[in-house]
Design a protein around this motif. Structure first.
Motif, mmCIF file in Angstrom:
data_model
loop_
_atom_site.group_PDB
_atom_site.id
_atom_site.type_symbol
_atom_site.label_atom_id
_atom_site.label_comp_id
_atom_site.label_asym_id
_atom_site.label_seq_id
_atom_site.Cartn_x
_atom_site.Cartn_y
_atom_site.Cartn_z
ATOM 1 N N CYS A 29 0.816 -1.266 0.046
ATOM 2 C CA CYS A 29 0.158 0.192 -0.191
ATOM 3 C C CYS A 29 0.636 1.298 0.662
ATOM 4 C CB CYS A 29 -0.615 -0.166 1.356
ATOM 5 S SG CYS A 29 -2.113 1.851 1.733
ATOM 6 N N GLY A 30 0.855 2.199 -0.248
ATOM 7 C CA GLY A 30 1.402 3.603 -0.674
ATOM 8 C C GLY A 30 0.090 4.507 -0.495
ATOM 9 N N ALA A 31 1.165 5.217 0.271
ATOM 10 C CA ALA A 31 -0.515 6.130 0.392
ATOM 11 C C ALA A 31 0.509 6.971 1.480
ATOM 12 C CB ALA A 31 -1.252 5.742 1.488
ATOM 13 N N ASP A 36 -6.759 6.620 4.362
ATOM 14 C CA ASP A 36 -6.570 5.594 3.286
ATOM 15 C C ASP A 36 -6.701 4.264 3.412
ATOM 16 O OD1 ASP A 36 -8.025 7.520 1.332
ATOM 17 O OD2 ASP A 36 -6.130 8.143 0.032
ATOM 18 N N VAL A 37 -4.365 4.580 4.830
ATOM 19 C CA VAL A 37 -4.147 3.245 5.167
ATOM 20 C C VAL A 37 -5.330 2.450 6.220
ATOM 21 C CG1 VAL A 37 -3.078 2.116 6.584
ATOM 22 C CG2 VAL A 37 -2.082 3.863 4.880
ATOM 23 N N THR A 49 5.481 5.152 1.943
ATOM 24 C CA THR A 49 5.130 6.813 2.437
ATOM 25 C C THR A 49 6.504 7.649 2.705
ATOM 26 O OG1 THR A 49 2.965 7.739 4.513
ATOM 27 C CG2 THR A 49 5.027 6.564 5.109
ATOM 28 N N GLY A 50 5.454 8.803 2.372
ATOM 29 C CA GLY A 50 6.243 9.838 3.026
ATOM 30 C C GLY A 50 6.339 10.819 3.580
ATOM 31 N N LEU A 51 5.188 9.984 4.787
ATOM 32 C CA LEU A 51 4.846 11.206 5.794
ATOM 33 C C LEU A 51 5.615 10.394 6.592
ATOM 34 C CD1 LEU A 51 2.878 13.664 6.588
ATOM 35 C CD2 LEU A 51 1.596 11.486 7.668
ATOM 36 N N VAL A 52 6.228 11.326 7.195
ATOM 37 C CA VAL A 52 7.402 11.079 8.146
ATOM 38 C C VAL A 52 6.848 11.312 9.723
ATOM 39 C CG1 VAL A 52 9.545 10.559 9.124
ATOM 40 C CG2 VAL A 52 9.318 10.958 6.703
#
Length: 117
Positions: A29-31, A36-37, A49-52
């Motif tokens: 899953c890319g989100a 959405d996850v 993810t790019g959210l850190v």
């Protein structure tokens, strides 16, 4: 696909969770939206993810996600890695952008799951 294969495919660096290298992953899953996850993720998923931030780990923990890959070379701070360690998660980082990372995994046979499944 095993976690060690994901590391090879993505040229990823493992930050924590070496004990999970032989874990079997069924889909990806890319989100960046954790809502959405929560809406679409099923079991045995790797989250890209790019959210850190700590919310990524908290969401992964709620959804029983054991492997998180931070894309675009992003590196979580020590407090985020500590949260993942406490939850027994594997954390990876890759320099690939999300689109490329997801595509590489898909091209090697890892499936995605969506609302149609």
């Amino acid at each position: 696909m095993k976690v060690r294969e994901i590391i090879d495919i993505l040229d990823a660096e493992i930050l924590t969770g070496e004990e999970n290298l032989d874990m079997e992953i069924k889909s990806a899953c890319g989100a960046d939206l954790m809502s959405d996850v929560m809406a679409y993720v099923k079991e045995n998923v790797v989250l890209l993810t790019g959210l850190v931030n700590p919310q990524v780990i908290r969401t992964a923990e709620m959804m029983d996600i054991s492997v998180v890959v931070f894309v675009r070379g992003k590196r979580p701070e020590k407090n985020i890695i500590s949260l993942a360690e406490e939850a027994g998660m594997t954390i990876l980082t890759t320099k690939h952008p999300m689109f490329i990372a997801c595509g590489k995994l898909y091209s090697k046979g890892l499936q995605g799951r969506g609302v149609w499944d």
